[in-house]
Each structure stands twice: as C-alpha cells, then as structure tokens.
Write a protein that holds these residues in place. Structure first.
Motif, PDB file in Angstrom:
ATOM      1  N   ASP A  96       0.806  -1.224   0.000  1.00 35.36           N
ATOM      2  CA  ASP A  96       0.000   0.000   0.000  1.00 35.36           C
ATOM      3  C   ASP A  96       0.837   1.272   0.000  1.00 35.36           C
ATOM      4  OD1 ASP A  96      -2.226  -1.471  -0.064  1.00 35.36           O
ATOM      5  OD2 ASP A  96      -2.577  -1.445   2.114  1.00 35.36           O
ATOM      6  N   GLU A  97       2.122   1.126   0.250  1.00 36.81           N
ATOM      7  CA  GLU A  97       2.972   2.323   0.207  1.00 36.81           C
ATOM      8  C   GLU A  97       3.442   2.649  -1.209  1.00 36.81           C
ATOM      9  OE1 GLU A  97       5.166   2.468   4.581  1.00 36.81           O
ATOM     10  OE2 GLU A  97       6.320   1.822   2.848  1.00 36.81           O
ATOM     11  N   ILE A  98       3.271   1.718  -2.109  1.00 33.76           N
ATOM     12  CA  ILE A  98       3.823   1.926  -3.454  1.00 33.76           C
ATOM     13  C   ILE A  98       2.948   2.900  -4.236  1.00 33.76           C
ATOM     14  CG2 ILE A  98       4.368   0.766  -5.639  1.00 33.76           C
ATOM     15  CD1 ILE A  98       5.032  -1.697  -3.915  1.00 33.76           C
ATOM     16  N   GLU A  99       3.611   3.835  -4.905  1.00 31.43           N
ATOM     17  CA  GLU A  99       2.888   4.854  -5.674  1.00 31.43           C
ATOM     18  C   GLU A  99       3.091   4.618  -7.165  1.00 31.43           C
ATOM     19  OE1 GLU A  99       1.081   6.961  -4.146  1.00 31.43           O
ATOM     20  OE2 GLU A  99       1.904   7.048  -2.116  1.00 31.43           O
ATOM     21  N   LEU A 100       2.261   5.314  -7.944  1.00 35.62           N
ATOM     22  CA  LEU A 100       2.578   5.437  -9.368  1.00 35.62           C
ATOM     23  C   LEU A 100       3.555   6.609  -9.456  1.00 35.62           C
ATOM     24  CD1 LEU A 100      -1.029   5.121 -10.785  1.00 35.62           C
ATOM     25  CD2 LEU A 100       0.739   3.371 -10.735  1.00 35.62           C
ATOM     26  N   PRO A 101       4.598   6.468 -10.256  1.00 32.55           N
ATOM     27  CA  PRO A 101       5.620   7.529 -10.256  1.00 32.55           C
ATOM     28  C   PRO A 101       5.132   8.801 -10.959  1.00 32.55           C
ATOM     29  CG  PRO A 101       6.200   5.774 -11.783  1.00 32.55           C
ATOM     30  CD  PRO A 101       4.937   5.340 -11.124  1.00 32.55           C
ATOM     31  N   VAL A 102       4.262   9.542 -10.311  1.00 34.29           N
ATOM     32  CA  VAL A 102       3.746  10.788 -10.887  1.00 34.29           C
ATOM     33  C   VAL A 102       4.686  11.921 -10.519  1.00 34.29           C
ATOM     34  CG1 VAL A 102       1.856  12.462 -10.786  1.00 34.29           C
ATOM     35  CG2 VAL A 102       1.369  10.018 -10.741  1.00 34.29           C
ATOM     36  N   ALA A 103       5.109  12.666 -11.549  1.00 34.10           N
ATOM     37  CA  ALA A 103       5.928  13.862 -11.334  1.00 34.10           C
ATOM     38  C   ALA A 103       7.112  13.607 -10.390  1.00 34.10           C
ATOM     39  CB  ALA A 103       5.051  14.991 -10.802  1.00 34.10           C
ATOM     40  N   ALA A 104       7.767  12.461 -10.520  1.00 31.53           N
ATOM     41  CA  ALA A 104       8.945  12.176  -9.680  1.00 31.53           C
ATOM     42  C   ALA A 104      10.053  13.181 -10.012  1.00 31.53           C
ATOM     43  CB  ALA A 104       9.425  10.758  -9.934  1.00 31.53           C
ATOM     44  N   VAL A 105      10.932  13.409  -9.035  1.00 31.87           N
ATOM     45  CA  VAL A 105      11.943  14.453  -9.209  1.00 31.87           C
ATOM     46  C   VAL A 105      12.916  14.114 -10.342  1.00 31.87           C
ATOM     47  CG1 VAL A 105      13.888  15.601  -8.069  1.00 31.87           C
ATOM     48  CG2 VAL A 105      11.735  15.218  -6.835  1.00 31.87           C
ATOM     49  N   THR A 106      13.441  12.905 -10.316  1.00 31.82           N
ATOM     50  CA  THR A 106      14.325  12.492 -11.423  1.00 31.82           C
ATOM     51  C   THR A 106      14.040  11.024 -11.708  1.00 31.82           C
ATOM     52  OG1 THR A 106      16.592  12.403 -12.223  1.00 31.82           O
ATOM     53  CG2 THR A 106      16.306  12.068  -9.852  1.00 31.82           C
ATOM     54  N   GLN A 107      15.022  10.322 -12.266  1.00 32.94           N
ATOM     55  CA  GLN A 107      14.794   8.935 -12.696  1.00 32.94           C
ATOM     56  C   GLN A 107      14.116   8.090 -11.629  1.00 32.94           C
ATOM     57  OE1 GLN A 107      18.259   6.823 -14.086  1.00 32.94           O
ATOM     58  NE2 GLN A 107      18.987   8.660 -15.081  1.00 32.94           N
ATOM     59  N   VAL A 108      13.120   7.352 -12.079  1.00 30.83           N
ATOM     60  CA  VAL A 108      12.414   6.439 -11.185  1.00 30.83           C
ATOM     61  C   VAL A 108      13.126   5.088 -11.262  1.00 30.83           C
ATOM     62  CG1 VAL A 108      10.213   5.225 -10.963  1.00 30.83           C
ATOM     63  CG2 VAL A 108      10.249   7.665 -11.523  1.00 30.83           C
ATOM     64  N   ASN A 109      13.088   4.329 -10.183  1.00 30.71           N
ATOM     65  CA  ASN A 109      13.688   2.989 -10.197  1.00 30.71           C
ATOM     66  C   ASN A 109      13.222   2.221 -11.450  1.00 30.71           C
ATOM     67  OD1 ASN A 109      13.880   0.155  -9.853  1.00 30.71           O
ATOM     68  ND2 ASN A 109      14.259   0.463  -7.667  1.00 30.71           N
ATOM     69  N   PRO A 110      14.180   1.756 -12.272  1.00 29.09           N
ATOM     70  CA  PRO A 110      13.789   1.125 -13.547  1.00 29.09           C
ATOM     71  C   PRO A 110      12.921  -0.123 -13.358  1.00 29.09           C
ATOM     72  CG  PRO A 110      16.166   0.908 -13.149  1.00 29.09           C
ATOM     73  CD  PRO A 110      15.643   1.841 -12.120  1.00 29.09           C
ATOM     74  N   SER A 111      13.146  -0.865 -12.284  1.00 28.29           N
ATOM     75  CA  SER A 111      12.340  -2.082 -12.068  1.00 28.29           C
ATOM     76  C   SER A 111      10.887  -1.701 -11.767  1.00 28.29           C
ATOM     77  CB  SER A 111      12.904  -2.894 -10.902  1.00 28.29           C
ATOM     78  OG  SER A 111      14.290  -3.040 -11.020  1.00 28.29           O
ATOM     79  N   HIS A 112      10.716  -0.610 -11.043  1.00 31.85           N
ATOM     80  CA  HIS A 112       9.383  -0.091 -10.740  1.00 31.85           C
ATOM     81  C   HIS A 112       8.673   0.292 -12.047  1.00 31.85           C
ATOM     82  CE1 HIS A 112       7.018   3.006  -8.020  1.00 31.85           C
ATOM     83  NE2 HIS A 112       6.239   2.430  -8.910  1.00 31.85           N
ATOM     84  N   MET A 113       9.388   1.046 -12.897  1.00 29.47           N
ATOM     85  CA  MET A 113       8.799   1.477 -14.175  1.00 29.47           C
ATOM     86  C   MET A 113       8.438   0.275 -15.043  1.00 29.47           C
ATOM     87  SD  MET A 113       8.117   4.519 -14.505  1.00 29.47           S
ATOM     88  CE  MET A 113       7.530   4.534 -16.178  1.00 29.47           C
ATOM     89  N   LEU A 114       9.342  -0.709 -15.054  1.00 34.23           N
ATOM     90  CA  LEU A 114       9.098  -1.874 -15.907  1.00 34.23           C
ATOM     91  C   LEU A 114       7.839  -2.619 -15.450  1.00 34.23           C
ATOM     92  CD1 LEU A 114      10.039  -3.677 -18.242  1.00 34.23           C
ATOM     93  CD2 LEU A 114      11.407  -4.954 -16.589  1.00 34.23           C
ATOM     94  N   ASP A 115       7.697  -2.754 -14.126  1.00 34.39           N
ATOM     95  CA  ASP A 115       6.494  -3.437 -13.642  1.00 34.39           C
ATOM     96  C   ASP A 115       5.239  -2.619 -13.952  1.00 34.39           C
ATOM     97  OD1 ASP A 115       7.329  -5.909 -12.843  1.00 34.39           O
ATOM     98  OD2 ASP A 115       7.793  -5.318 -10.785  1.00 34.39           O
ATOM     99  N   LEU A 116       5.353  -1.310 -13.919  1.00 36.44           N
ATOM    100  CA  LEU A 116       4.188  -0.492 -14.274  1.00 36.44           C
ATOM    101  C   LEU A 116       3.810  -0.721 -15.743  1.00 36.44           C
ATOM    102  CD1 LEU A 116       2.069   1.598 -13.544  1.00 36.44           C
ATOM    103  CD2 LEU A 116       3.736   3.397 -14.064  1.00 36.44           C
ATOM    104  N   ARG A 117       4.833  -0.802 -16.604  1.00 34.68           N
ATOM    105  CA  ARG A 117       4.551  -1.063 -18.026  1.00 34.68           C
ATOM    106  C   ARG A 117       3.911  -2.441 -18.194  1.00 34.68           C
ATOM    107  NH1 ARG A 117       7.529   2.421 -21.498  1.00 34.68           N
ATOM    108  NH2 ARG A 117       6.217   1.505 -23.092  1.00 34.68           N
ATOM    109  N   ARG A 118       4.406  -3.410 -17.430  1.00 33.95           N
ATOM    110  CA  ARG A 118       3.837  -4.765 -17.542  1.00 33.95           C
ATOM    111  C   ARG A 118       2.390  -4.768 -17.051  1.00 33.95           C
ATOM    112  NH1 ARG A 118       9.099  -7.516 -15.736  1.00 33.95           N
ATOM    113  NH2 ARG A 118       9.878  -8.280 -17.723  1.00 33.95           N
ATOM    114  N   TYR A 119       2.179  -4.077 -15.935  1.00 37.12           N
ATOM    115  CA  TYR A 119       0.821  -4.001 -15.388  1.00 37.12           C
ATOM    116  C   TYR A 119      -0.113  -3.360 -16.436  1.00 37.12           C
ATOM    117  CZ  TYR A 119      -3.178  -1.914 -13.153  1.00 37.12           C
ATOM    118  OH  TYR A 119      -4.463  -1.527 -12.884  1.00 37.12           O
TER     119      TYR A 119
END
Ligand code: GAL
Length: 673
Positions: free
Chosen positions: A199-222
């Motif tokens: 429940d702590e995990i967010e969608l990387p909205v307006a993150a300051v700089t690069q988001v963890n690539p594994s997080h982004m990849l899972d978002l794309r998969r989702y």
C-alpha cells in the motif's frame, strides 16, 4: 462463417454510415461492390448514436446499414464503439478518464478518453459490447468483429489514475507475494526506496528524477496486462453471442505500449493500420530517408509490421491457419496527421496494397470511404471526395480487384527459415534505461530486418518463445535485452545458426545486470562477457577494420579461448565474435556492417540470398514472387527472374512499380533446400 482463413484475398473499406444521410447508403454500397470491395468495417466510433441517452438505445439506423450493405453482398466487420465513450458517460463517471504522467486527468473532446483499469468503464464497455453482440452476432451479413479501435493510441495505455494505482498494488502483491521479495527484486536499498507494504507503493507521478527502472518496468507490464484484460472482457462476450465470427483488433505501426502477442492470443485475426507516408514523416525521423522515400514510404517499415502481425495472427489460430489483415490502409492521397502530408507518388497506393497481399494479408481495407467535410479528419483523403464523387482511390480499387482476379494469390501464413525476434519487454527496457538517446529495441530489429530484405529474404518476426524458434535455420536476436530460461533452452535445443546483437541478455527480467555479466544466459552458447558499454553521439561512430562502422554504440567484450574474433574495431577491440553456430555482434552496425553480418549468418545457415539493386524489394508468396521498386529510378530486374515467368508487370521496373513472377517449378526457388 468458419473461423478458417479466407480462400481469396480481398479489398475492404472503412465506412461511417452515421455520417451520411440514409438515402445515400444504397448508392455507396453499390459503388463499393462495383469496384470489387468485399469487406466493410463500420460502427467503431458510433456510441453516441447508438445510445444517445443512458439506456436509450437507437439501433434502427444500424439495422438499416446492415440491410443495405448486405444487399450488395458486402461482408460487414462490426467495431465495438468503446474507443469513444459518449459525454454523458464521462459526466456520470469522471474518474474513468485516463490520467497523464503529470497527474492530471486528460479531458473529453477527442477520443480514447478512458483508463483501462477503471472497473466502472470496463462494465460499461462490456454492456455496450453485449448489446451489439446479441443484436448482430448472428446476422448473416456479419463477417467479423473489431474490438475497440487502436488500443493505446494517443499514449493512453499507461494511466496514473486512482483505479490504476489500486490495480497496480494488487498486481504487485500477486506477482511478488511479499514486500520483501519486491524490495529485493527492485533493489530498493538504492536511494532508500524500501517499502513496508504494497500500500505504500505509488505510481511515479511527477517524480523528481529517474524512477527505479524495475518499478517502471512493472508499471509497463501491469498497464499491458490491463489492455489484455480489457480486450478479453469483450472477446468473451462476443464469442458467447456470436459463435463462429472471427474477432480482430486493429493494431498500429511502431506502437509498443502493450504486448501485442498477448492481446493476439484472444483474436482470430490480427489486423493493423498502415499509413506509409504518415509513418515516414512521423516515425522515421532521418531527413535523408524522408527525402529519398517521399511519396512512397520507407521500403521496410510497413513490411516489418506485415510480418509482425502475421505472426500475431498465428498465436491463437496456429501457424497453418494464421490470419491477418490491414484494417486501415492509407488511400492514394494525403493524410491529416503528419507534420507535413505529401501526396503519394503515382503507383504508390497500388504498391502498398500488393506489398500487403504478397505478405499474406487476407484483406486490405482502405481508410476511408468518403472524406468528410467536418470534424477532426476532414483533411484526410478518402476513396470518394466530400461531394460523394470518386476520387483517385476509387479507381485504384477497380484496378487492384482486376489484378486480384487475374493472379488469384492465396492468403499465406507461411513459415520462413529465418526467425527475427521482436520483444515488447525489451522495447520497454530500452525506453526505461536507454544508455543512448537513440536506443530502441524496435530500431535495432528494424535495421536488421532491412538487411534481410536487402538480401531478398521473406522472414518471420517472432516473440522470444521456444516454440517460435523451433525448426528454423537462422534465429536473429538483434537486441533481446532479457533472455528467459525457456527461450535459452529453445536456443540450445535448436541447431539453427544464432546471430545476436548488442545488449542481448544484458538484463534480468527485473531490469538488473545479470550475474556473471551480459550476455547473461547466452554465455552458455558463446563464452564472452561484456565489461563496458559505450555510446556516442552520431558524429563519432566506431570504424571497423573492414567496411563500415558501429553507429553510436559498442561493447567492450572479453572472450574465452574457444571464441573466434571475426572482425575488430580499428582500435583493435573485438567487434564480431563466433563460437560454433553462435555469432555475437558487439555494437550497432551501420548498413554495411549489418549487411555483412546477416549475409555471413545466412551463408552459415545455408540459406540462399540475393544482392538486390538499391530500393528493390522482393517477397515470395507460395509460387509467386513479387518485386517492388521503392526508389525513384527505373531498374532492370531480369537478373531476379531465373526460374520464374512473368505474371504481371514488366522486367523493367518503374518507380513504384510492382512485378509479379510465377515460379516455373511451382515453388519458390529462393526458399532453401
Ligand atoms: C487511425 C485511426 C482512424 C483514423 C486514421 C486516420 O489511426 O484508427 O480512426 O483516425 O488513423 O489516419
């Protein structure tokens, strides 16, 4: 209607009866039939006219359209209208709108204004689909379905809505089971990213700089999985109420936001929308190519997609019964959506259609019947003028219909000796962590595809599965960033020649560097380790000692003693390496380098090839060979015709010309053995 593929190839058209007075429809239908059009797609944007008020259904006009079109023997493809939810629905459920990466909801006013994750919208999409499937599912005029329209178009696959956030957290919990497992897999110790619960995990909205690539990849998969689920939601209903009618979806060109192989598992027909001049303007981006192919389109871009979607059509249907269409084909006139919209050269429209038929398309369907004088696409040419009189494309249909009669080519789902691997996850990885601004999995595969086409090969573009590479003679993975265990086992078990390009095997499934360094599990086939990746701006290529250079990227590779270095860079480092039947190219080759590697691999695999004149392309389809001229010079193609006799066209091929040859032996001399 059986789900088997059609026996003959046909022309189709996209038609919007709701745009025109009913009295006009019989004239349109009669004109379509007159020029040999056999398939008509309708309905995909008509929700506000089918249900103008919540629950107030107005199907009479569509009943009448079915009647009028069927009376002329036209086969109807009915689209579900879910790409254009009406205003009243959005007002009732404003949180169904997709949310952009800046966290703002995207508005009503065009199309595709929905979030794939929204459960309420999924229910509404199911409701309208069911109403249509019940009413028209067994209509004798109904030949096929199209779900929605161009999933993901206008960057709508990934949404940052509340619904997507809830869905993503659930999806992660299912994938990882425990938050510790997720923290480990993503490497969340980096920059203090550890989470205590899903429940702590967010969608990387307006993150300051690069988001963890594994997080982004899972978002794309989702997000990709949501498209699959959304589509399945419709196909399940359609199959229930419309047994025996094949279901298609119209995919796009150079579009990778979801896994098209996965969506295709629920479709009998993979279709796509081919706009050669729009793609040249918007997707190719290299000024010299844009100038060279102005008015005809890139010689390999559309062809690549034909081969990709032919494979998609085989996923549910099986290789021998695969079905694919061009659902929307640019007419021989200007579009409305390029930065510039030139007119096609004389002959280009015909060349496009024949390239698709030669690649095995069952139906090539023009977009659109009549140019509207209103709305967003009023500057997009149709087969008819806004007045309803014939424009250039109308005559072209007649010409192609006559040629189809004469040649009677069959839809062909063939199987090539050459499998070229294209992988959606590798594309996402190349976008998420590019290392070079111009890095793209697609681009790497397309360049290799170009080299194969220049050598006269008709190839299959395939997913990275063991099944897809079985019984091939040559398997090419130009930049398959992640290698699954099953795929590597498939490679080990095959005796095909393997040609792998840079970055192959360079990441785990979570986008991390593999143990033992890249190329990861490919090291079981070739004993090398990549210890450095260097990328440079285009003005600083890496010359090879032989002709050509690595354009922008190269790897510094350490090799074991059983590995032979075939080519080196001018600085002496290994550029092309081979062990047994596996060849590894440690950089992105320019055309000269690509041609040499591909031809070397073809020779090793004992696959015959030809050195085609510039801008000439060929396609073998059963006993027919098609030759196309994408260039602006007339070419003598007699040298390509040994063993063939002329079936259409001439041995002196004009710009945009198409020649068809028939094998004297009854089979294609270029296919091996
Ligand atoms: C396609 C779309 C059609 C139409 C067409 C114009 O992408 O599916 O609805 O917009 O482009 O070229």
């Amino acid at each position: 209607m059986p789900l088997d593929r059609l026996e003959r190839q046909s022309l189709g058209v996209c038609y919007y009866p709701e745009h025109w007075p009913q009295e006009r429809w019989p004239i349109d239908a009669q004109m379509m039939a007159e020029v040999g059009i056999r398939y008509v797609r309708i309905g995909e944007f008509a929700w506000s006219r089918l249900e103008p008020e919540p629950g107030k259904l107005e199907f009479d006009w569509l009943d009448r359209a079915f009647e009028v079109l069927s009376a002329q023997g036209l086969n109807i493809v009915l689209g579900t209208p879910t790409a254009t939810p009406p205003k009243w629905l959005v007002d009732r459920m404003p949180d169904m709108l997709p949310v952009g990466p800046d966290g703002r909801a995207r508005g009503f006013g065009s199309r595709r204004h929905y979030c794939f994750s929204h459960p309420g919208y999924r229910r509404e999409a199911a409701r309208i689909t069911e109403l249509l499937a019940r009413r028209y599912g067994t209509h004798p005029g109904l030949a096929a379905w199209q779900t929605d329209n161009e999933y993901g178009c206008h960057r709508t696959t990934v949404s940052y809505s509340k619904a997507a956030l809830t869905g993503f957290r659930d999806w992660l919990a299912q994938q990882y089971q425990s938050i510790d497992a997720l923290n480990r897999a993503w490497g969340n110790v980096f920059w203090s990213m550890d989470y205590r619960s899903f429940d702590e995990i967010e969608l990387p909205v307006a993150a300051v700089t690069q988001v963890n690539p594994s997080h982004m990849l899972d978002l794309r998969r989702y997000a990709s999985d949501q498209v699959v689920a959304f589509n399945r939601n419709q196909t399940r209903i359609i199959r229930q109420h419309s047994p025996g009618r094949p279901i298609s979806h119209n995919f796009m060109g150079k579009f990778f936001e979801f896994d098209h192989y996965a969506v295709s598992a629920d479709l009998e027909i993979a279709a796509w929308d081919a706009y050669p001049l729009g793609f040249l303007d918007r997707e190719i981006g290299e000024p010299d190519l844009m100038e060279r192919y102005m008015g005809v389109g890139h010689p390999d871009f559309d062809a690549f997609h034909h081969d990709l979607y032919r494979t998609c059509g085989q996923i549910r249907q099986g290789a021998t019964n695969g079905r694919w269409w061009v659902m929307e084909q640019q007419p021989p006139g200007p579009l409305n959506w390029g930065a510039f919209n030139p007119e096609p050269k004389p002959g280009a429209g015909r060349l496009w259609v024949w390239e698709a038929f030669a690649a095995g398309a069952e139906v090539v369907s023009f977009f659109r019947w009549r140019q509207p004088s209103f709305g967003q696409e009023q500057m997009h040419e149709g087969l008819l003028l806004p007045t309803g009189e014939p424009n250039y494309g109308f005559q072209l249909c007649r010409e192609i219909s006559e040629e189809l009669e004469r040649l009677s080519p069959a839809p062909d789902s063939g199987r090539s000796d050459v499998a070229l691997v294209f992988d959606y996850a590798s594309q996402w990885m190349s976008e998420i962590q590019p290392v070079a601004a111009d890095a793209s999995h697609f681009d790497s595969v397309l360049r290799t595809y170009g080299a194969l086409r220049r050598a006269g090969l008709s190839v299959d573009i395939v997913p990275p599965t063991a099944d897809a590479i079985k019984d091939r003679k040559l398997i090419i993975a130009p930049m398959l960033i992640h290698l699954s265990e099953a795929f590597v086992t498939g490679l080990e078990q095959s005796d095909a020649v393997i040609l792998a390009g840079p970055w192959t095997g360079s990441k785990t499934g979570n986008l991390c560097i593999p143990d033992g360094m890249p190329p990861g599990p490919l090291r079981q086939l070739i004993d090398i380790a990549v210890r450095r990746v260097e990328t440079r701006r285009p003005f600083a290529p890496f010359p090879l000692t032989e002709d050509g250079a690595f354009a922008g990227w190269r790897e510094d590779v350490r090799n074991g003693q059983d590995v032979e270095v075939l080519e080196t860079l001018e600085n002496g480092s290994a550029a092309v390496l081979q062990q047994g039947r596996t060849i590894y190219v440690a950089g992105r080759g320019d055309d000269a380098v690509q041609d040499r590697q591909v031809r070397r691999a073809l020779d090793l695999a004992r696959i015959p090839w030809v050195d085609l004149p510039p801008d000439i392309r060929i396609r073998d389809n059963g006993a027919l060979r098609f030759v196309f001229n994408y260039g602006s010079e007339t070419r003598d193609i007699a040298g390509l015709c040994d063993g063939w006799e002329l079936a259409m066209g001439s041995l002196v091929l004009e710009p945009c010309g198409v020649t068809c040859l028939r094998s004297k032996l009854g089979d294609s001399p270029i296919s091996s053995d």
